[in-house]
Design an enzyme around this catalytic site. Sequence first.
Site, PDB file in Angstrom:
ATOM      1  N   HIS A   1      -3.596  14.131   1.465  1.00 56.76           N
ATOM      2  CA  HIS A   1      -3.694  13.022   2.529  1.00 56.76           C
ATOM      3  C   HIS A   1      -2.497  13.004   3.245  1.00 56.76           C
ATOM      4  CE1 HIS A   1      -4.704   9.406   4.683  1.00 56.76           C
ATOM      5  NE2 HIS A   1      -3.440   8.886   4.074  1.00 56.76           N
TER       6      HIS A   1
ATOM      7  N   GLU B   1      -9.275  12.518   8.313  1.00 51.10           N
ATOM      8  CA  GLU B   1      -9.122  13.946   7.708  1.00 51.10           C
ATOM      9  C   GLU B   1     -10.408  14.662   7.649  1.00 51.10           C
ATOM     10  OE1 GLU B   1      -7.319  11.884   4.051  1.00 51.10           O
ATOM     11  OE2 GLU B   1      -6.765  13.940   4.099  1.00 51.10           O
TER      12      GLU B   1
ATOM     13  N   GLU C   1     -10.207   3.952   4.109  1.00 54.70           N
ATOM     14  CA  GLU C   1      -9.319   4.648   3.467  1.00 54.70           C
ATOM     15  C   GLU C   1      -9.800   4.271   2.077  1.00 54.70           C
ATOM     16  OE1 GLU C   1      -5.509   5.673   5.921  1.00 54.70           O
ATOM     17  OE2 GLU C   1      -5.053   3.774   4.597  1.00 54.70           O
TER      18      GLU C   1
ATOM     19  N   THR D   1      -8.369  -5.951   4.319  1.00 48.66           N
ATOM     20  CA  THR D   1      -8.541  -4.753   3.253  1.00 48.66           C
ATOM     21  C   THR D   1      -9.464  -5.289   2.296  1.00 48.66           C
ATOM     22  OG1 THR D   1      -6.228  -4.381   3.747  1.00 48.66           O
ATOM     23  CG2 THR D   1      -6.976  -3.495   1.532  1.00 48.66           C
TER      24      THR D   1
ATOM     25  N   ASP E   1       0.848  -1.190   0.126  1.00 53.83           N
ATOM     26  CA  ASP E   1       0.046  -0.080  -0.106  1.00 53.83           C
ATOM     27  C   ASP E   1       0.818   1.283   0.011  1.00 53.83           C
ATOM     28  OD1 ASP E   1      -2.211   1.512   0.061  1.00 53.83           O
ATOM     29  OD2 ASP E   1      -2.364   1.633   2.340  1.00 53.83           O
TER      30      ASP E   1
ATOM     31  N   GLU F   1      -9.309   3.841  -1.789  1.00 58.23           N
ATOM     32  CA  GLU F   1      -8.169   3.788  -2.763  1.00 58.23           C
ATOM     33  C   GLU F   1      -8.578   3.189  -3.893  1.00 58.23           C
ATOM     34  OE1 GLU F   1      -4.764   2.375  -0.533  1.00 58.23           O
ATOM     35  OE2 GLU F   1      -5.380   3.215   1.310  1.00 58.23           O
TER      36      GLU F   1
ATOM     37  N   LYS G   1      -3.592  -2.025  10.349  1.00 54.98           N
ATOM     38  CA  LYS G   1      -4.096  -2.151   8.886  1.00 54.98           C
ATOM     39  C   LYS G   1      -4.326  -3.664   8.230  1.00 54.98           C
ATOM     40  CE  LYS G   1      -2.720   2.512   7.717  1.00 54.98           C
ATOM     41  NZ  LYS G   1      -3.897   3.121   6.869  1.00 54.98           N
TER      42      LYS G   1
ATOM     43  N   ARG H   1      -7.310   3.542  13.800  1.00 59.58           N
ATOM     44  CA  ARG H   1      -6.477   4.755  14.049  1.00 59.58           C
ATOM     45  C   ARG H   1      -5.664   4.667  15.392  1.00 59.58           C
ATOM     46  NH1 ARG H   1      -5.140   5.745   9.058  1.00 59.58           N
ATOM     47  NH2 ARG H   1      -7.003   6.539   7.934  1.00 59.58           N
TER      48      ARG H   1
ATOM     49  N   GLN I   1      -2.970   1.972  15.294  1.00 60.92           N
ATOM     50  CA  GLN I   1      -2.122   2.540  14.406  1.00 60.92           C
ATOM     51  C   GLN I   1      -1.073   3.707  15.218  1.00 60.92           C
ATOM     52  OE1 GLN I   1      -3.504   4.611  10.926  1.00 60.92           O
ATOM     53  NE2 GLN I   1      -1.546   5.199  10.140  1.00 60.92           N
TER      54      GLN I   1
ATOM     55  N   ASP J   1      -8.883   0.238   2.640  1.00 62.08           N
ATOM     56  CA  ASP J   1      -7.977  -0.015   3.387  1.00 62.08           C
ATOM     57  C   ASP J   1      -8.150   0.432   4.883  1.00 62.08           C
ATOM     58  OD1 ASP J   1      -5.524  -0.726   4.655  1.00 62.08           O
ATOM     59  OD2 ASP J   1      -4.480   1.382   4.005  1.00 62.08           O
TER      60      ASP J   1
HETATM   61  O1  LIG Z   1       1.494   9.472   8.113  1.00 62.81           O
HETATM   62  C1  LIG Z   1       1.108   8.236   8.763  1.00 62.81           C
HETATM   63  O2  LIG Z   1       1.785   7.924   9.893  1.00 62.81           O
HETATM   64  C2  LIG Z   1       0.193   7.228   8.183  1.00 62.81           C
HETATM   65  C3  LIG Z   1      -0.553   7.390   7.474  1.00 62.81           C
HETATM   66  C4  LIG Z   1      -1.450   6.281   6.836  1.00 62.81           C
HETATM   67  O3  LIG Z   1      -2.411   5.787   7.489  1.00 62.81           O
HETATM   68  C5  LIG Z   1      -1.058   5.798   5.683  1.00 62.81           C
HETATM   69  C6  LIG Z   1      -1.562   4.811   4.674  1.00 62.81           C
HETATM   70  O4  LIG Z   1      -2.144   3.678   5.003  1.00 62.81           O
HETATM   71  C7  LIG Z   1      -1.198   5.210   3.341  1.00 62.81           C
HETATM   72  C8  LIG Z   1      -2.247   5.800   2.646  1.00 62.81           C
HETATM   73  O5  LIG Z   1      -3.359   5.170   2.532  1.00 62.81           O
HETATM   74  O6  LIG Z   1      -2.010   6.778   1.987  1.00 62.81           O
HETATM   75 CA   LIG Z   2      -3.731   3.135   3.108  1.00 60.25          CA
HETATM   76 MG   LIG Z   3      -5.655  -2.527   5.253  1.00 57.50          MG
END
Ligand SMILES: O=C(O)/C=C/C(=O)CC(=O)CC(=O)O
Ligand SMILES: [Ca+2]
Ligand SMILES: [Mg+2]
Length: 388
Positions: A120, A347, A186, A244, A113, A188, A240, A224, A227, A220
């Site tokens: 973003h 976001e 997410e 997916t 990914d 995508e 993550k 959070r 993460q 995806d």
């Molecule tokens: O900036 C970060 O620490 C992480 C961001 C994300 O969650 C990124 C990710 O899965 C990639 C994306 O979908 O753009």
């Molecule tokens: Ca992603």
């Molecule tokens: Mg995923």
Amino acid sequence: MPEHIPSELPEGDPFGADTLPYGVFTTPDAPDHPRIGVRYGAHVLDAAAAAAEHGSAYADLLDQPVLNPLLAAGRPVWQAVRAEVRTWLDGPHFHPLSEVTLHLPFEVADYVDFYASEHHATNVGRIFRPNAEALTPNWKHLPIGYHGRAGTVVVSGTDVVRPLGQRKAPADERPSFGPCAKLDIEAEVGFVVGTPAPANTPVPLGDFREHVFGVCLVNDWSARDIQQWEYVPLGPFLGKSFATSVSAWITPLDAFDTARTAPPERTHPLLPYLDDSAAEPGGIDIRLEVSINGEVITRPPFASMYWTAAQQLAHMTINGASLRTGDFYASGTVSGPGEDQVGCLLELTKGKGPYLADGDEVVITGWAPGPNGSRIGLGEVTGRIIAG
Ligand SMILES: O=C(O)/C=C/C(=O)CC(=O)CC(=O)O
Ligand SMILES: [Ca+2]
Ligand SMILES: [Mg+2]
């Protein structure tokens, strides 16, 4: 089961003869016979049956439980099969979409990914790292990505069980364990690799079409809270990897010829293997729409992505890594410049939530402009949240 012949498609149907995506389906009378179908309007053409009836050289390739043998056959075969499918559209062997079960269309080899939307990355950087530059110093020089978990890629319609894990908000003294409290989406776009490449043979930008078979929609799912606690310093991991989701339909890359568009202006000079200033336009004008429980919440524009799918493939192989049939990579969250164009709830709510509740159903749809004002539909990727 009776086989229907679809009447003329309604004007503007996004699943006309310019689209013709591939999937894998079963019918109630033959639940143990998954085979390749092609979507046409609100019907699925049993490509295996049509090929057999016409004595097609590709009958075996289409009577398969996954697309992988077709993916491995290479671009000349993809083009020949697509041309033959077009000649089968006025024959029998159709099933109403509502009467079939759709399956994960390909066996996923490796899953990667990316993080390719400048909007973003900037928005998330500000939320996750308020005291640092939003974009890391490498961001404009290479397409950042992470390796995902191929075995947890699921087909659209699969329920998503709320993941469990460790969370620790900055103000908490120590981590706690429990169900994710910040479950996010997410939106995508995904790319499915067909033709493999041996180790130590990087795929240049110009060879993108030889290797990538088609395009799909991706969600995806992202925990959070898990993460944010786990990701330093190695990046996304369990936050993550629980699921997916991908759409059931893989649309051949050739269907997007009229949707090709130039990516945003490059603000930093690129190393030669990523420099696309002289290449064919690498962006694709795909318009996404995300709904939760039937209400549209955002419309992310894929055309705004900074890094293109061709650059991502070139980057993935530049170190000598091989490419396998069934390798799958996602674009990264698609966020445009507008507040109503961002690709995730993090976001959309500026980090404050609310996030997904149990029972919520998320639907991501997408389409691209086709020839003569037609639309190329990407179908949908859906999932409902189930309590963990
Ligand atoms: O900036 C970060 O620490 C992480 C961001 C994300 O969650 C990124 C990710 O899965 C990639 C994306 O979908 O753009
Ligand atoms: Ca992603
Ligand atoms: Mg995923």
